[in-house]
Design a protein around this motif. Structure first.
Motif, PDB file in Angstrom:
ATOM      1  N   ARG A 557       0.856  -1.191   0.000  1.00 49.12           N
ATOM      2  CA  ARG A 557       0.000   0.000   0.000  1.00 49.12           C
ATOM      3  C   ARG A 557       0.890   1.238   0.000  1.00 49.12           C
ATOM      4  NH1 ARG A 557      -2.915   0.842   4.643  1.00 49.12           N
ATOM      5  NH2 ARG A 557      -1.837  -0.765   5.859  1.00 49.12           N
ATOM      6  N   ILE A 590     -12.520  -7.051  -3.005  1.00 46.89           N
ATOM      7  CA  ILE A 590     -12.533  -5.709  -3.589  1.00 46.89           C
ATOM      8  C   ILE A 590     -13.933  -5.133  -3.446  1.00 46.89           C
ATOM      9  CG2 ILE A 590     -12.001  -4.330  -5.638  1.00 46.89           C
ATOM     10  CD1 ILE A 590     -10.437  -6.722  -6.709  1.00 46.89           C
ATOM     11  N   SER A 595     -12.185   0.369   0.171  1.00 45.20           N
ATOM     12  CA  SER A 595     -11.745  -0.146  -1.117  1.00 45.20           C
ATOM     13  C   SER A 595     -12.373   0.703  -2.224  1.00 45.20           C
ATOM     14  CB  SER A 595     -12.113  -1.626  -1.247  1.00 45.20           C
ATOM     15  OG  SER A 595     -11.678  -2.151  -2.476  1.00 45.20           O
ATOM     16  N   VAL A 612      -6.155  -1.561  -6.439  1.00 45.46           N
ATOM     17  CA  VAL A 612      -7.168  -0.551  -6.135  1.00 45.46           C
ATOM     18  C   VAL A 612      -6.485   0.806  -6.071  1.00 45.46           C
ATOM     19  CG1 VAL A 612      -8.776   0.347  -4.406  1.00 45.46           C
ATOM     20  CG2 VAL A 612      -8.724  -2.100  -4.903  1.00 45.46           C
ATOM     21  N   ASP A 632     -12.845   6.104  -6.828  1.00 43.97           N
ATOM     22  CA  ASP A 632     -12.104   4.858  -6.595  1.00 43.97           C
ATOM     23  C   ASP A 632     -12.219   3.960  -7.819  1.00 43.97           C
ATOM     24  OD1 ASP A 632     -11.743   5.741  -3.915  1.00 43.97           O
ATOM     25  OD2 ASP A 632     -13.688   4.872  -3.380  1.00 43.97           O
ATOM     26  N   GLY A 634     -11.133  -0.307  -8.857  1.00 43.25           N
ATOM     27  CA  GLY A 634     -10.544  -1.572  -8.446  1.00 43.25           C
ATOM     28  C   GLY A 634     -10.662  -2.632  -9.527  1.00 43.25           C
TER      29      GLY A 634
END
Length: 695
Positions: A557, A590, A595, A612, A632, A634
């Protein structure tokens, strides 16, 4: 050139101590210049050459009796540089010039032994026909540039000018103040055209070498750069003053107790700097009562406190380093501390007194929260917690935590023991021993059962891990854990398959056993806007026994925040991959609050791999409230079918998607509260509520 007989000079090496006074200390010079004027006055009263007679009142004001006999002008000049005791700090190089003009044969003085002097205004003047600059022997200076420096320093004295004693003294001061000369003597000489005023100067020596005593931490390169431009040139005391100020500034900027306290200039052009650096002589810990402030017995062992210090005996004390030491001790959370430096018996050394006020180390706590793994209503995710913690076990800053979290679905019982600094280890390595029994929702990957009941995943974990700093702002962790996991329905009955027939364990048995070796590297950043964060970890299943699982999982991350005027842009990226035989419920899920927002928890996909990305812009609105716009995205990198049983395909999860929306955040005593309203690419809407920053 005809001079007065009986003129005498003395010379010696120049010694320049430092003073606290911020200006030149020109003492004992004013009345001496008056003596020069009075001597001239006596001479020319006798020879009647270009001067008028002074009246009796003027003689009385000057405090010098006129003589009818022709007496030579006797004069003596020297540089006197006095200093007082000086406190540590940045101060300029201060020097003073004292001009002494005396007549050895005269025993006359004013009453009470004090010379009377005239005021600056209303003084008698002497006509000077010519002004010259010569060396101390009366000859021309070899270096014309130095002669020009002295002439340029003159303000009042010039050809065909009527001068007072005050004006002559001021020009003597200006020549000395130019920094190129160690002495200056005004001498009056008869000439055909009248009085010739000669300033006899002694230039400083050329810089040929440097000796620095007592400077243990001052870099030699710094000294070389400071004196490089002056090598081979006449020493300028004003420039030397600036160099000494820069040296003292070097110590001050680094919080070090050090300064230049003396300067000597020797024959041959050698400068010796005397530097005082305050070394730490001893460090002691004093415990004080929190209520009375009186000395008391502490619970914490002094060695536990002292090992947090980067300041050691024998090194030069730094106030900045002392502040960092105070912050490090305060970070233990056990005490309030202050460090007081005191003068030691040995000259140039300090003793450090640490005053410590301990805080209560044991406490009970209770709280509540909401699980992020709940896909139905928020109330079903509520849980309560209870914990006891002891933060100073055995007086060694060791910590013991016993906690219980219980909700409708999730529950965790954990015993955690941490030694933040293993005794005898110089790398500040910590050790943590953990025993944990937890149960969490399995709907992230497998969803609900056919009757809408949920399944849960249970873990029993025990292990040990070691952590230590790797480099500034980086830390590393390595550990070994045994874990047993299995799935259960709401009635606590064990399950090996879900409603769609997908396996819930990798071994096909009721439980999976694994021995995990974990490695993690963390760059936490500062946590402020404009900082970065990076975390990477790896888990390796070790098949010590044939039935134990063998797999490898890597997860990373990263985040970066950028200021955009009053707003802040936050970018986040995470990804991972797993190979080998692993439990399906350990697949990467996900979708959800941390997320891709706009989807339920795990509703977008679950796979062996994932990525993501997220971006959001936050803006301060009112007090602790921030407004947020976010988006976002993913993707499972087409790895969903590779998970045993393909739970994502059985539930028609698309494997990729995006979401966007707006939200508000509140910095409260409970922490950061997030309320976000999101839309996804399938035109669905969802409200997300959570505590803490997005992960």
């Amino acid at each position: 050139m005809r001079q007065n007989d009986g003129v005498s000079f003395t010379s010696s090496p120049l010694k320049i101590p430092l003073s606290q006074t911020p200006a030149f200390q020109l003492t004992g010079t004013r009345h001496l210049a008056f003596q020069l004027i009075d001597s001239l006055r006596n001479r020319f009263n006798n020879v009647k050459h270009h001067l008028t007679q002074f009246n009796v009142s003027a003689q009385s004001e000057l405090g010098v009796r006129s003589s009818t006999r022709r007496s030579p002008l006797l004069c003596f000049a020297s540089v006197s540089l006095a200093a007082e005791k000086q406190s540590i700090g940045r101060s300029p190089l201060l020097y003073s010039a004292s001009l002494s003009l005396t007549q050895p044969d005269s025993t006359e003085s004013t009453q009470d032994g004090h010379l009377a002097t005239a005021g600056r205004y209303g003084e008698d003047r002497v006509l000077v026909g010519e002004v010259l600059v010569r060396n101390k022997d009366g000859d021309e200076l070899e270096r014309k540039d130095l002669e020009m420096e002295a002439l340029n320093a003159l303000k009042a004295c010039g050809a065909n000018s009527a001068l007072t004693a005050w004006e002559i003294q001021e020009d003597v001061d200006r020549i000395i103040d130019s920094g190129y000369f160690s002495s200056c003597t005004p001498v009056a000489v008869d000439s055909r055209d009248g009085i010739r005023l000669v300033f006899q100067v002694e230039p400083n020596q050329e810089l040929r070498g440097l000796v620095c005593e007592g400077a243990n931490v001052l870099p030699s390169k710094f000294l070389e750069n400071a004196f490089r431009d002056g090598h081979g040139k006449v020493v300028n005391l004003k420039r030397l003053d600036q160099v000494i100020s820069s040296i003292n500034g070097w110590y001050m900027d680094r919080g070090l107790l050090g300064l230049v306290y003396g300067v000597d200039i020797f024959s041959g052009g050698i400068i010796r700097l005397k530097v005082a650096e305050s070394e730490v002589n001893d460090i002691s810990v004093h415990f004080l009562d929190r209520k009375t402030g009186e000395p008391t017995k502490g619970k914490t062992k002094p060695a536990t406190i002292l090992r947090q210090l980067t300041t050691k005996k024998g090194q030069v004390y730094s106030r900045l380093q002392g502040k960092r030491d105070v912050d490090a001790i305060s970070a233990m959370g056990l005490m309030d501390v202050s460090i007081l430096p005191q003068s030691a018996g040995d000259a140039g050394k300090v003793d450090l007194i640490m005053n410590v006020v301990e805080r209560p180390s044991g406490r009970f706590s209770a709280g509540a929260g909401i699980s992020s793994g709940i896909t139905s209503d928020l109330l079903s995710g509520l849980f309560g917690s209870f914990a006891y913690s002891e933060r100073n076990l055995f007086g060694k800053n060791q910590k013991l935590n016993v906690s219980l979290e219980r909700g409708q679905i999730d529950s965790t019982f954990r015993i955690n023991y941490t030694d933040p600094w293993i005794e005898g280890n110089d790398k500040q390595t910590s050790r943590t021993i953990t025993v944990q029994n937890s149960r969490s929702s399995g709907t992230l990957v497998h969803g609900n059962q056919h009757d809408n009941s949920s399944l849960s995943i249970g873990h029993v974990t025990a292990g040990v891990e070691f952590s230590r700093p790797l480099r500034p702002k980086w830390s590393g962790t390595a550990g070994l854990f045994f874990q047993r996991s299995g799935a259960h329905d709401e009635k606590r009955n064990p399950l090996i398959k879900d409603f769609y027939g997908s396996p819930l364990t990798a071994s096909g048995k009721l439980c999976d056993d694994m021995l995990l070796a974990k490695v993690e590297c963390v760059y936490p950043g500062s946590g402020n806007k404009g900082s970065s964060m990076f975390i990477i970890n790896m888990e390796q299943g070790l098949p010590v026994l044939p039935d134990w699982l063998y797999f490898n999982r890597v997860n990373a991350r990263a985040s970066k925040s950028v200021k955009l005027g009053p707003a802040c842009l936050l970018l986040r990226l995470s990804g991972g991959h797993v190979v080998g035989n692993f439990p399906p419920h350990e697949a990467f899920a996900i979708g959800g609050t941390n997320s891709v927002r706009g989807y339920k928890e795990g509703a977008l996909g679950s796979g062996r791999s994932y990525v993501v990305g997220s971006s959001e812009v936050s803006l301060k609105m009112l007090g602790p409230v921030e407004g947020v716009i976010f988006s976002d995205y993913g993707h499972d990198l087409w790895s969903g079918p590779n998970v045993p049983g393909n739970p994502a395909g059985a539930r028609n999860k698309c494997g990729s998607g995006y979401g966007y929306g707006i939200g508000i955040r509140l910095n409260s005593p409970l922490g950061l509260l997030r309320l976000e309203y999101a839309f996804n690419d399938r035109f669905a809407k969802r409200l997300h509520f959570a505590f803490g920053n997005p992960k």
